[in-house]
Motif scaffolding. Sequence first.
Motif, PDB file in Angstrom:
ATOM      1  N   LEU A  57       0.870  -1.176   0.000  1.00 31.69           N
ATOM      2  CA  LEU A  57       0.000   0.000   0.000  1.00 31.69           C
ATOM      3  C   LEU A  57       0.903   1.222   0.000  1.00 31.69           C
ATOM      4  CD1 LEU A  57      -3.073  -0.186   2.404  1.00 31.69           C
ATOM      5  CD2 LEU A  57      -3.020   0.541   0.028  1.00 31.69           C
ATOM      6  N   VAL A  92      -3.770   6.927   1.800  1.00 31.84           N
ATOM      7  CA  VAL A  92      -3.585   5.997   0.687  1.00 31.84           C
ATOM      8  C   VAL A  92      -4.731   6.221  -0.292  1.00 31.84           C
ATOM      9  CG1 VAL A  92      -2.425   4.277   2.117  1.00 31.84           C
ATOM     10  CG2 VAL A  92      -4.882   4.111   1.769  1.00 31.84           C
ATOM     11  N   GLU A 144      -5.697   1.952  -4.605  1.00 26.53           N
ATOM     12  CA  GLU A 144      -4.675   1.053  -4.085  1.00 26.53           C
ATOM     13  C   GLU A 144      -5.268   0.152  -2.999  1.00 26.53           C
ATOM     14  OE1 GLU A 144      -1.319   0.932  -5.131  1.00 26.53           O
ATOM     15  OE2 GLU A 144      -2.186   2.101  -6.755  1.00 26.53           O
ATOM     16  N   ALA A 145      -6.114   0.732  -2.162  1.00 29.97           N
ATOM     17  CA  ALA A 145      -6.752  -0.056  -1.102  1.00 29.97           C
ATOM     18  C   ALA A 145      -7.601  -1.170  -1.693  1.00 29.97           C
ATOM     19  CB  ALA A 145      -7.602   0.854  -0.210  1.00 29.97           C
ATOM     20  N   VAL A 194      -5.465  -4.151  -2.780  1.00 25.46           N
ATOM     21  CA  VAL A 194      -5.015  -4.974  -1.659  1.00 25.46           C
ATOM     22  C   VAL A 194      -6.166  -5.807  -1.105  1.00 25.46           C
ATOM     23  CG1 VAL A 194      -4.014  -4.927   0.654  1.00 25.46           C
ATOM     24  CG2 VAL A 194      -3.157  -3.370  -1.097  1.00 25.46           C
ATOM     25  N   CYS A 216      -8.343   3.543   7.062  1.00 24.77           N
ATOM     26  CA  CYS A 216      -7.871   2.179   6.817  1.00 24.77           C
ATOM     27  C   CYS A 216      -8.247   1.261   7.970  1.00 24.77           C
ATOM     28  CB  CYS A 216      -6.358   2.179   6.619  1.00 24.77           C
ATOM     29  SG  CYS A 216      -5.817   2.835   5.026  1.00 24.77           S
ATOM     30  N   PHE A 261      -5.150  -7.011   4.661  1.00 23.89           N
ATOM     31  CA  PHE A 261      -5.275  -5.569   4.480  1.00 23.89           C
ATOM     32  C   PHE A 261      -4.773  -4.837   5.722  1.00 23.89           C
ATOM     33  CE2 PHE A 261      -7.653  -1.584   4.972  1.00 23.89           C
ATOM     34  CZ  PHE A 261      -7.263  -0.932   3.814  1.00 23.89           C
ATOM     35  N   THR A 316      -1.052  -4.932   5.829  1.00 23.29           N
ATOM     36  CA  THR A 316      -0.462  -4.131   4.754  1.00 23.29           C
ATOM     37  C   THR A 316      -0.540  -2.645   5.059  1.00 23.29           C
ATOM     38  OG1 THR A 316      -1.108  -5.825   3.144  1.00 23.29           O
ATOM     39  CG2 THR A 316      -0.512  -3.674   2.273  1.00 23.29           C
ATOM     40  N   TYR A 317      -1.702  -2.169   5.535  1.00 22.25           N
ATOM     41  CA  TYR A 317      -1.799  -0.731   5.788  1.00 22.25           C
ATOM     42  C   TYR A 317      -0.941  -0.336   6.993  1.00 22.25           C
ATOM     43  CZ  TYR A 317      -4.911  -0.183   9.923  1.00 22.25           C
ATOM     44  OH  TYR A 317      -5.431  -0.163  11.183  1.00 22.25           O
ATOM     45  N   GLY A 366       2.548  -0.065   5.676  1.00 25.11           N
ATOM     46  CA  GLY A 366       2.696   1.106   4.820  1.00 25.11           C
ATOM     47  C   GLY A 366       2.809   2.396   5.606  1.00 25.11           C
TER      48      GLY A 366
END
Length: 218
Positions: free
Chosen positions: A4, A15, A19-20, A23, A80, A95, A98-99, A102
């Motif tokens: 992300l 973000v 892109e979200a 993912v 997020c 998710f 990942t966030y 990021g």
Amino acid sequence: MNNLVVMKHNGILVVDSREAAKVLGVRHSDLLRDIEKYIVTFENSENAILRSQDFFIESSYTTDGNSKDYKNYLVTEKGCEFISHKRTGQKGILFTATYINGFHAMKDALRNPVVGLLPQSYPEALRALAVEVEAKEKLMLENKELEIQLDRSQEYYSIKRVAILNGVDWRVFSWRDLKEASEDIGVPVKKIPDANYLNVNVYHHSAWGAVYPEYELD
């Protein structure tokens, strides 16, 4: 697992909802629909502390060769977290991880602005996304890049290059008309690399002359 890309918008780390969606493994349109439901809930709440802008910031983007604006959202770290709480199973877990990675990576990079600290994908992706949400920066970077590139291809001109040369809005030109004229004349439509959009179309001077003879190319 996709990364992300976290970027800075008006001092806030965000973000892109596109892109979200990648993912999460969902269509962007479906995620937009969910976000807009969340926003309606926030706005209808009697809790004055809840502000939808703290979670989701409305934005827009365009695609190469198309002047139409498409909606997207800039999702804050709170946003997020909110989205992750609404997701279950493996996708929700991935998710969340990942966030978190990021945002932590970006915060570390901002605290330690050392050349080469960020992974290779971050500066490239940040540059590409930042120009979509920061209009002034987008125009400056794009104009400079196109001037350099078009010096290598004097016979071909992009829409935005001709707009700059003539001091007009690039939206007055139709890429469809230029493409059709190119086909009629028998000259190819070419692409050149672009830092903002990966590639942009350029059209032969004879196609420009056929469709827009009143505009200067030099």
